[in-house]
Design a protein around this motif. Structure first.
Motif, short mmCIF file in Angstrom:
data_model
loop_
_atom_site.label_atom_id
_atom_site.label_comp_id
_atom_site.label_asym_id
_atom_site.label_seq_id
_atom_site.Cartn_x
_atom_site.Cartn_y
_atom_site.Cartn_z
N ASP A 100 -55.71 6.07 -5.16
CA ASP A 100 -55.39 4.69 -4.83
C ASP A 100 -56.65 4.07 -4.20
O ASP A 100 -57.59 4.80 -3.83
CB ASP A 100 -54.20 4.68 -3.85
N THR B 115 -54.97 1.12 -9.04
CA THR B 115 -54.70 0.23 -7.90
C THR B 115 -53.95 -1.02 -8.34
O THR B 115 -54.03 -1.44 -9.49
CB THR B 115 -56.05 -0.17 -7.24
N LYS C 284 -48.37 2.73 -12.04
CA LYS C 284 -49.52 3.59 -11.78
C LYS C 284 -49.30 4.96 -12.41
O LYS C 284 -50.23 5.59 -12.91
CB LYS C 284 -49.70 3.79 -10.26
N TYR D 282 -52.67 12.79 -7.56
CA TYR D 282 -52.88 11.39 -7.20
C TYR D 282 -52.86 11.28 -5.68
O TYR D 282 -51.93 11.73 -5.03
CB TYR D 282 -51.81 10.48 -7.81
N GLY E 42 -52.91 8.90 -2.38
CA GLY E 42 -52.61 7.54 -1.95
C GLY E 42 -52.02 7.51 -0.57
O GLY E 42 -51.61 8.55 -0.03
N ASP F 52 -47.17 5.20 -3.81
CA ASP F 52 -48.14 6.09 -4.46
C ASP F 52 -47.53 7.47 -4.72
O ASP F 52 -47.92 8.17 -5.67
CB ASP F 52 -49.40 6.24 -3.60
#
Ligand SMILES: [Mg+2]
Length: 220
Positions: free
Chosen positions: A23, A119, A149, A161, A163, A168
């Motif tokens: 992110d 993002t 996302k 990932y 975030g 997220d």
């Protein structure tokens, strides 16, 4: 897989190409100085009583959502684009790296990995923000939030990932990625755990060591 085992997470290990998604806001970059300046200018121009500190303390959702308490319909659309103009003009001077962000991205690159930034931010501004803090990503995708996302993460086969927001965590789950949450945004470690994060780090300063251990473990 051919071995009859079912994996809930992507297989990883030293032989698997590493793909890590990040992110942007409050994960890799601290945009708050610029956001504050742009919002104050927008409030002055429009006369809207924007609660600047509220917006600054709840970064993550799309701009349209953030400004929706003070603008509606066409006025909301106009306010968002005017904000982007105001913010775009100061991005290079008023964007800061989050602690450990540069090193975290470098840790992925050093392993030969691919870095993708996904993002909600307007994509050209996402790219400029990364330039401002000296981070080079292999792929930058903007205008995506939450489950959207996740679709990007899945398309790029991202194993991880990273975030700061509960959305997220959802993105990682949708993408089939391991959710690594950093408690550097508004969400507390317990809120991120409650959202389903697989790993919670206090900041990206802890990421390189975590990545090394995770890669060395070779499996989930
Ligand atoms: Mg964020």
């Amino acid at each position: 897989m051919g071995d009859g085992l079912s994996y809930t997470r992507p297989v990883h290990g030293a032989s698997t190409p590493l793909v890590v998604g990040f992110d942007l806001d409050m994960t890799l970059i601290d945009p708050r100085r610029g956001v504050r300046s742009a919002l104050r200018a927008l409030a002055q121009e429009t006369g809207a009583a924007i609660d600047v500190e509220l917006v600054v303390s709840t970064l993550g959702p799309p701009l349209e959502t953030a400004l929706s308490p003070w603008f509606d319909g066409d006025a909301l659309d106009r306010a968002c684009w005017r904000y982007r103009d105001l913010h775009g003009a100061i991005l290079l001077e008023q964007t800061d790296p989050m602690p450990g962000a540069v090193e975290a991205v470098r840790a992925v690159s050093k392993l030969g990995g691919t870095v993708i930034v996904v993002t909600a931010k307007y994509e050209p501004h996402a790219r400029t923000s990364l330039v401002a803090v000296g981070i080079e990503a292999d792929v930058v995708v903007g205008w995506k939030y939450g489950p959207a996302k996740g679709e990007v993460l899945r398309d790029h086969a991202a194993q991880v990932y990273v975030g700061d927001h509960p959305a997220d965590v959802i993105a990682a789950q949708v993408g089939g990625s391991l959710s690594v949450a950093v408690a550097t945004g508004e969400a507390t470690p317990s809120a991120l755990r409650a959202a389903g994060a697989d790993v919670v780090l206090s900041s990206l300063l802890a990421f390189p060591a975590w990545l090394e251990n995770w890669r060395a473990s070779g499996s989930t």
